[in-house]
Scaffold this motif. Structure first.
Motif, mmCIF file in Angstrom:
data_model
loop_
_atom_site.group_PDB
_atom_site.id
_atom_site.type_symbol
_atom_site.label_atom_id
_atom_site.label_comp_id
_atom_site.label_asym_id
_atom_site.label_seq_id
_atom_site.Cartn_x
_atom_site.Cartn_y
_atom_site.Cartn_z
ATOM 1 N N GLN A 47 0.805 -1.222 0.000
ATOM 2 C CA GLN A 47 0.000 0.000 0.000
ATOM 3 C C GLN A 47 0.838 1.272 0.000
ATOM 4 O OE1 GLN A 47 -3.582 0.018 2.618
ATOM 5 N NE2 GLN A 47 -2.815 -1.942 3.334
ATOM 6 N N TYR A 48 2.148 1.129 0.179
ATOM 7 C CA TYR A 48 2.975 2.311 0.359
ATOM 8 C C TYR A 48 4.099 2.361 -0.675
ATOM 9 C CZ TYR A 48 0.489 2.460 4.782
ATOM 10 O OH TYR A 48 -0.489 2.496 5.729
ATOM 11 N N ILE A 49 4.793 3.508 -0.693
ATOM 12 C CA ILE A 49 5.908 3.697 -1.626
ATOM 13 C C ILE A 49 7.145 3.066 -0.998
ATOM 14 C CG2 ILE A 49 7.237 5.379 -2.951
ATOM 15 C CD1 ILE A 49 4.923 7.369 -2.466
ATOM 16 N N LEU A 50 7.347 1.788 -1.248
ATOM 17 C CA LEU A 50 8.439 1.035 -0.642
ATOM 18 C C LEU A 50 9.146 0.193 -1.703
ATOM 19 C CD1 LEU A 50 6.580 -0.228 2.575
ATOM 20 C CD2 LEU A 50 8.192 1.675 2.438
ATOM 21 N N LEU A 51 10.362 -0.216 -1.394
ATOM 22 C CA LEU A 51 11.126 -1.075 -2.306
ATOM 23 C C LEU A 51 10.776 -2.548 -2.158
ATOM 24 C CD1 LEU A 51 14.730 0.468 -2.035
ATOM 25 C CD2 LEU A 51 12.924 1.017 -3.675
ATOM 26 N N ASP A 52 10.185 -2.927 -1.021
ATOM 27 C CA ASP A 52 10.002 -4.346 -0.711
ATOM 28 C C ASP A 52 9.124 -5.096 -1.718
ATOM 29 O OD1 ASP A 52 11.225 -4.514 2.275
ATOM 30 O OD2 ASP A 52 10.153 -2.641 1.977
ATOM 31 N N PRO A 53 7.964 -4.557 -2.147
ATOM 32 C CA PRO A 53 7.186 -5.302 -3.152
ATOM 33 C C PRO A 53 7.954 -5.506 -4.455
ATOM 34 C CG PRO A 53 5.858 -3.581 -2.140
ATOM 35 C CD PRO A 53 7.271 -3.338 -1.713
ATOM 36 N N ILE A 54 8.742 -4.499 -4.863
ATOM 37 C CA ILE A 54 9.529 -4.618 -6.090
ATOM 38 C C ILE A 54 10.596 -5.693 -5.916
ATOM 39 C CG2 ILE A 54 10.874 -3.335 -7.794
ATOM 40 C CD1 ILE A 54 9.734 -0.758 -6.568
ATOM 41 N N LEU A 55 11.259 -5.678 -4.752
ATOM 42 C CA LEU A 55 12.287 -6.674 -4.466
ATOM 43 C C LEU A 55 11.705 -8.084 -4.463
ATOM 44 C CD1 LEU A 55 15.151 -7.497 -3.479
ATOM 45 C CD2 LEU A 55 14.323 -7.096 -1.144
ATOM 46 N N MET A 56 10.575 -8.276 -3.778
ATOM 47 C CA MET A 56 9.969 -9.611 -3.687
ATOM 48 C C MET A 56 9.534 -10.114 -5.058
ATOM 49 S SD MET A 56 7.854 -9.628 -0.081
ATOM 50 C CE MET A 56 6.820 -8.223 -0.473
ATOM 51 N N PHE A 57 9.093 -9.209 -5.921
ATOM 52 C CA PHE A 57 8.705 -9.602 -7.279
ATOM 53 C C PHE A 57 9.896 -10.191 -8.037
ATOM 54 C CE2 PHE A 57 8.437 -8.509 -11.801
ATOM 55 C CZ PHE A 57 7.272 -9.166 -12.157
ATOM 56 N N PHE A 58 11.036 -9.516 -7.973
ATOM 57 C CA PHE A 58 12.224 -10.018 -8.671
ATOM 58 C C PHE A 58 12.769 -11.285 -8.013
ATOM 59 C CE2 PHE A 58 12.543 -5.580 -10.322
ATOM 60 C CZ PHE A 58 12.537 -5.904 -11.673
ATOM 61 N N LEU A 59 12.672 -11.383 -6.685
ATOM 62 C CA LEU A 59 13.118 -12.598 -5.997
ATOM 63 C C LEU A 59 12.317 -13.803 -6.466
ATOM 64 C CD1 LEU A 59 13.565 -11.353 -2.303
ATOM 65 C CD2 LEU A 59 15.369 -11.859 -3.952
ATOM 66 N N MET A 60 10.994 -13.658 -6.473
ATOM 67 C CA MET A 60 10.155 -14.778 -6.896
ATOM 68 C C MET A 60 10.304 -15.045 -8.386
ATOM 69 S SD MET A 60 8.837 -16.367 -4.513
ATOM 70 C CE MET A 60 8.096 -17.459 -5.718
ATOM 71 N N GLY A 61 10.540 -13.991 -9.164
ATOM 72 C CA GLY A 61 10.784 -14.188 -10.596
ATOM 73 C C GLY A 61 12.032 -15.011 -10.835
ATOM 74 N N ALA A 62 13.075 -14.766 -10.026
ATOM 75 C CA ALA A 62 14.316 -15.534 -10.160
ATOM 76 C C ALA A 62 14.100 -16.992 -9.779
ATOM 77 C CB ALA A 62 15.404 -14.913 -9.287
ATOM 78 N N VAL A 63 13.354 -17.225 -8.703
ATOM 79 C CA VAL A 63 13.096 -18.605 -8.261
ATOM 80 C C VAL A 63 12.270 -19.349 -9.306
ATOM 81 C CG1 VAL A 63 11.964 -20.030 -6.515
ATOM 82 C CG2 VAL A 63 13.288 -18.027 -5.813
ATOM 83 N N LEU A 64 11.217 -18.713 -9.811
ATOM 84 C CA LEU A 64 10.382 -19.357 -10.828
ATOM 85 C C LEU A 64 11.190 -19.668 -12.082
ATOM 86 C CD1 LEU A 64 7.648 -20.300 -11.947
ATOM 87 C CD2 LEU A 64 7.225 -17.936 -12.672
ATOM 88 N N SER A 65 11.995 -18.713 -12.542
ATOM 89 C CA SER A 65 12.795 -18.926 -13.750
ATOM 90 C C SER A 65 13.802 -20.057 -13.545
ATOM 91 C CB SER A 65 13.530 -17.638 -14.122
ATOM 92 O OG SER A 65 12.616 -16.586 -14.339
ATOM 93 N N MET A 66 14.379 -20.119 -12.329
ATOM 94 C CA MET A 66 15.359 -21.165 -12.035
ATOM 95 C C MET A 66 14.727 -22.550 -12.097
ATOM 96 S SD MET A 66 17.515 -21.747 -8.507
ATOM 97 C CE MET A 66 16.020 -22.312 -7.649
ATOM 98 N N VAL A 67 13.562 -22.711 -11.459
ATOM 99 C CA VAL A 67 12.943 -24.037 -11.444
ATOM 100 C C VAL A 67 12.380 -24.394 -12.825
ATOM 101 C CG1 VAL A 67 12.442 -23.963 -8.970
ATOM 102 C CG2 VAL A 67 10.736 -23.128 -10.581
ATOM 103 N N LYS A 68 11.939 -23.396 -13.580
ATOM 104 C CA LYS A 68 11.475 -23.675 -14.943
ATOM 105 C C LYS A 68 12.640 -24.104 -15.823
ATOM 106 C CE LYS A 68 7.974 -23.044 -16.687
ATOM 107 N NZ LYS A 68 6.886 -24.002 -17.005
#
Length: 255
Positions: A111-132
């Motif tokens: 809900q706020y202007i923070l880096l954490d949602p952006i960071l978590m998106f890239f973290l999960m993107g890396a994990v998904l890409s790795m397992v794929k």
């Protein structure tokens, strides 16, 4: 307090004012870009937490266009990882998505202007890409294999470009890669030439590609922030002479 800090960083990008911060630039650049695309003019001072935004168009930076949008994808990414690659169980995947959707922490952060949602998106993107990519091990060097390997590298650069804690997902992917290469090295039916190709592909996609993208982020950062600001004093006189509005602007500085 963090929203005040990162909101001010986004305003600096919109106003092209140079600043110094401990975090890499990608997350703050995306926040500034979201504000710019949504009509925010970068004039809100962000002096202290709790200040009213009044007529300022902060919605794009705060949620709709960026933080909330990326946070909403976390449940989709985790669902895909569980269902398609890890447990391959629909109940487990649904439970994972359910926990994320109704997690108070994720809802609050988005809900706020923070880096954490952006960071978590890239973290999960890396994990998904790795397992794929792991799932394509039986057809190496195919189009899908290259796609997921390259996307892993892009996601690693994104995670590191937002916060340095992205190093943890770099470590995860690195350990997975070492295990994968060790397994290939023990495969006696695989020639050394083919093993060299596997090694080269991972070096290109998981080392050189992330480094190139990470460097490009800073190139954009310095190209955009060309006006004098509160971060000038941390840098050399030669650098300050390149900033518009600085006392040393266009002054010849001896080496």
């Amino acid at each position: 307090w963090d929203e005040t800090h990162f909101g001010k960083m986004g305003s600096y990008y919109i106003n092209r004012t140079f600043f110094f911060d401990v975090h890499p630039p990608l997350g703050k650049m995306l926040i500034g870009l979201a504000g710019y695309l949504s009509g925010y003019d970068g004039t809100f001072p962000f002096q202290k937490p709790g200040d009213r935004y009044e007529q300022h168009n902060y919605v794009g930076m705060r949620g709709v266009r960026l933080c909330r949008l990326l946070s909403s994808w976390l449940a989709v990414l985790c669902f895909s990882v569980q269902l398609l690659e890890l447990s391959k169980s629909l109940p487990a995947a649904l439970l994972t998505a359910f926990i994320l959707i109704f997690d108070t922490g994720c809802i609050t952060l988005s809900q706020y202007i923070l880096l954490d949602p952006i960071l978590m998106f890239f973290l999960m993107g890396a994990v998904l890409s790795m397992v794929k990519c792991n799932s394509c091990a039986d057809r190496p060097f195919s189009a899908s294999w290259w796609f997921w390997l390259s996307l892993t590298g892009v996601s690693l650069a994104g995670a590191m470009g937002v916060k340095f804690v992205g190093l943890f997902v770099v470590l995860l992917v690195g350990l997975n890669t070492i295990y994968d290469l060790w397994d290939l090295l023990g495969n006696l039916s695989l020639s050394l030439v083919m093993f060299g190709k596997h090694l080269l592909a991972r070096v290109l996609c998981l080392i050189f590609l992330p480094l190139a993208l990470y460097t490009a982020m800073f190139a954009v950062h310095f190209a955009v922030l060309n006006r004098s600001g509160p971060g000038d004093g941390f840098f050399s006189s030669a650098f300050q002479s390149q900033l518009i509005g600085n006392n040393l602007h266009n002054v010849s500085v001896p080496e």
